[in-house]
Write a protein that holds these residues in place. Structure first.
Motif, short mmCIF file in Angstrom:
data_model
loop_
_atom_site.label_atom_id
_atom_site.label_comp_id
_atom_site.label_asym_id
_atom_site.label_seq_id
_atom_site.Cartn_x
_atom_site.Cartn_y
_atom_site.Cartn_z
N TRP A 123 -26.85 2.75 51.80
CA TRP A 123 -26.41 3.04 53.17
C TRP A 123 -25.35 2.03 53.61
O TRP A 123 -24.30 2.41 54.14
CB TRP A 123 -27.63 3.00 54.11
CG TRP A 123 -27.31 3.12 55.55
CD1 TRP A 123 -27.14 4.26 56.28
CD2 TRP A 123 -27.14 2.04 56.48
NE1 TRP A 123 -26.86 3.96 57.58
CE2 TRP A 123 -26.85 2.60 57.73
CE3 TRP A 123 -27.19 0.65 56.37
CZ2 TRP A 123 -26.62 1.83 58.87
CZ3 TRP A 123 -26.97 -0.13 57.49
CH2 TRP A 123 -26.68 0.46 58.74
N ALA A 124 -25.61 0.73 53.39
CA ALA A 124 -24.67 -0.32 53.81
C ALA A 124 -23.37 -0.23 53.00
O ALA A 124 -22.28 -0.40 53.56
CB ALA A 124 -25.31 -1.69 53.65
N GLU A 125 -23.46 0.03 51.71
CA GLU A 125 -22.25 0.17 50.89
C GLU A 125 -21.40 1.35 51.37
O GLU A 125 -20.17 1.25 51.45
CB GLU A 125 -22.62 0.35 49.42
CG GLU A 125 -23.14 -0.91 48.78
CD GLU A 125 -23.70 -0.70 47.38
OE1 GLU A 125 -23.84 -1.71 46.69
OE2 GLU A 125 -24.00 0.45 46.99
N LYS A 126 -22.05 2.45 51.71
CA LYS A 126 -21.32 3.64 52.18
C LYS A 126 -20.64 3.37 53.52
O LYS A 126 -19.51 3.80 53.74
CB LYS A 126 -22.30 4.82 52.31
CG LYS A 126 -21.64 6.11 52.68
CD LYS A 126 -22.64 7.24 52.71
CE LYS A 126 -21.98 8.52 53.17
NZ LYS A 126 -22.93 9.63 53.26
N LYS A 127 -21.30 2.64 54.40
CA LYS A 127 -20.72 2.32 55.71
C LYS A 127 -19.52 1.37 55.57
O LYS A 127 -18.57 1.48 56.35
CB LYS A 127 -21.75 1.68 56.63
CG LYS A 127 -22.68 2.67 57.27
CD LYS A 127 -23.11 2.16 58.62
CE LYS A 127 -23.81 3.21 59.43
NZ LYS A 127 -22.98 4.26 59.95
N GLY A 128 -19.60 0.43 54.63
CA GLY A 128 -18.54 -0.56 54.50
C GLY A 128 -18.60 -1.58 55.63
O GLY A 128 -19.36 -1.44 56.59
N ASP A 129 -17.77 -2.61 55.53
CA ASP A 129 -17.80 -3.69 56.52
C ASP A 129 -17.50 -3.21 57.93
O ASP A 129 -18.16 -3.61 58.89
CB ASP A 129 -16.81 -4.80 56.12
CG ASP A 129 -17.24 -5.55 54.87
OD1 ASP A 129 -18.43 -5.47 54.50
OD2 ASP A 129 -16.38 -6.20 54.27
N GLU A 130 -16.49 -2.35 58.08
CA GLU A 130 -16.14 -1.85 59.42
C GLU A 130 -17.25 -0.98 59.99
O GLU A 130 -17.55 -1.06 61.19
CB GLU A 130 -14.82 -1.09 59.37
CG GLU A 130 -13.62 -1.99 59.14
CD GLU A 130 -12.32 -1.23 59.07
OE1 GLU A 130 -12.26 -0.05 59.49
OE2 GLU A 130 -11.33 -1.83 58.58
N GLY A 131 -17.84 -0.15 59.16
CA GLY A 131 -18.94 0.70 59.63
C GLY A 131 -20.16 -0.12 60.02
O GLY A 131 -20.83 0.20 61.00
N ILE A 132 -20.45 -1.16 59.26
CA ILE A 132 -21.57 -2.06 59.61
C ILE A 132 -21.29 -2.74 60.93
O ILE A 132 -22.18 -2.84 61.79
CB ILE A 132 -21.82 -3.10 58.49
CG1 ILE A 132 -22.35 -2.43 57.22
CG2 ILE A 132 -22.73 -4.22 58.96
CD1 ILE A 132 -23.77 -1.88 57.34
N GLN A 133 -20.07 -3.22 61.12
CA GLN A 133 -19.70 -3.86 62.40
C GLN A 133 -19.91 -2.89 63.57
O GLN A 133 -20.47 -3.27 64.61
CB GLN A 133 -18.24 -4.33 62.34
CG GLN A 133 -17.76 -5.06 63.57
CD GLN A 133 -18.31 -6.46 63.68
OE1 GLN A 133 -18.70 -7.08 62.71
NE2 GLN A 133 -18.36 -6.97 64.89
N ARG A 134 -19.49 -1.65 63.42
CA ARG A 134 -19.69 -0.65 64.49
C ARG A 134 -21.20 -0.42 64.73
O ARG A 134 -21.63 -0.28 65.86
CB ARG A 134 -19.00 0.67 64.13
CG ARG A 134 -17.51 0.65 64.37
CD ARG A 134 -16.87 2.04 64.31
NE ARG A 134 -17.10 2.72 63.04
CZ ARG A 134 -16.37 2.54 61.93
NH1 ARG A 134 -15.37 1.69 61.94
NH2 ARG A 134 -16.65 3.21 60.83
N TYR A 135 -21.97 -0.36 63.64
CA TYR A 135 -23.42 -0.18 63.77
C TYR A 135 -24.02 -1.34 64.56
O TYR A 135 -24.85 -1.13 65.44
CB TYR A 135 -24.07 -0.07 62.39
CG TYR A 135 -25.53 0.26 62.44
CD1 TYR A 135 -25.97 1.59 62.50
CD2 TYR A 135 -26.50 -0.75 62.48
CE1 TYR A 135 -27.31 1.90 62.56
CE2 TYR A 135 -27.84 -0.45 62.55
CZ TYR A 135 -28.24 0.88 62.59
OH TYR A 135 -29.57 1.19 62.67
#
Length: 180
Positions: free
Chosen positions: A150-162
């Motif tokens: 899940w975290a790999e798919k989101k990537g750094d920017e997606g994790i930041q948004r989460y």
């Protein structure tokens, strides 16, 4: 039977290093008590009175919020195989985030995990053992991979948004400092 100690002994260090799961409990002076299971080879013993764990992104961020108001924390390990034992580490904790200077010092102690969001630093004040004879035997199968994928798919920017959407406040509405 149970014992109270002032530090983590070499025997208890060996026990901790074999465990695949541990539990973390925190609470503020009001609101909910948080109790969370942890795993993923995320726990480190720095000294007999200091431990850390690398925390990954999750649906809540209770521990970070709780420790800002009340530094008390308990970490518990249970023997699910071998000789019965319950081990509790009582202490005071604080969180280091990506933007804290301590992050760069302590992050290399851990295997990098996608979605890593905090390192919790605990000053262990009391170590307590108890029998654990009521804890069932359980077999370790393997680590779950869903959170990593899940975290790999989101990537750094997606994790930041989460983090912005889900992790800036605890379930009780308390600030977590995840964004600084």
């Amino acid at each position: 039977m149970g014992k109270r100690l002032d530090l983590i002994t070499p025997e208890l260090t060996a026990f901790i290093e074999k465990q695949k799961i541990y539990f973390v409990a925190t609470a503020m002076s009001h609101g909910t008590v948080n109790l969370s299971p942890k795993g993923m080879d995320s726990f480190r013993i720095l000294t007999p009175n200091r431990v850390m764990w690398l925390n990954v992104t999750g649906s809540g961020n209770e521990t970070a919020a709780h420790l800002l108001e009340n530094e008390r924390i308990t970490i518990m390990f249970c023997a699910f195989d071998g000789k019965p034992l319950i081990l509790r580490l009582y202490g005071r904790g604080k969180a280091y985030h990506h933007y804290d200077p301590e992050w760069d010092t302590y992050f290399p102690l851990f295997q990098p995990l996608p979605g890593a969001r905090q390192i919790f630093d605990i000053a262990v004040e009391t170590v307590q053992t108890s029998c654990g004879m009521a804890v069932p035997f359980m077999d370790y199968n393997h680590e779950r991979e869903e959170l990593t994928r899940w975290a790999e798919k989101k990537g750094d920017e997606g994790i930041q948004r989460y983090w912005e959407e889900k992790n800036t406040r605890s379930f009780d509405g308390t600030e977590t400092r995840i964004l600084g």
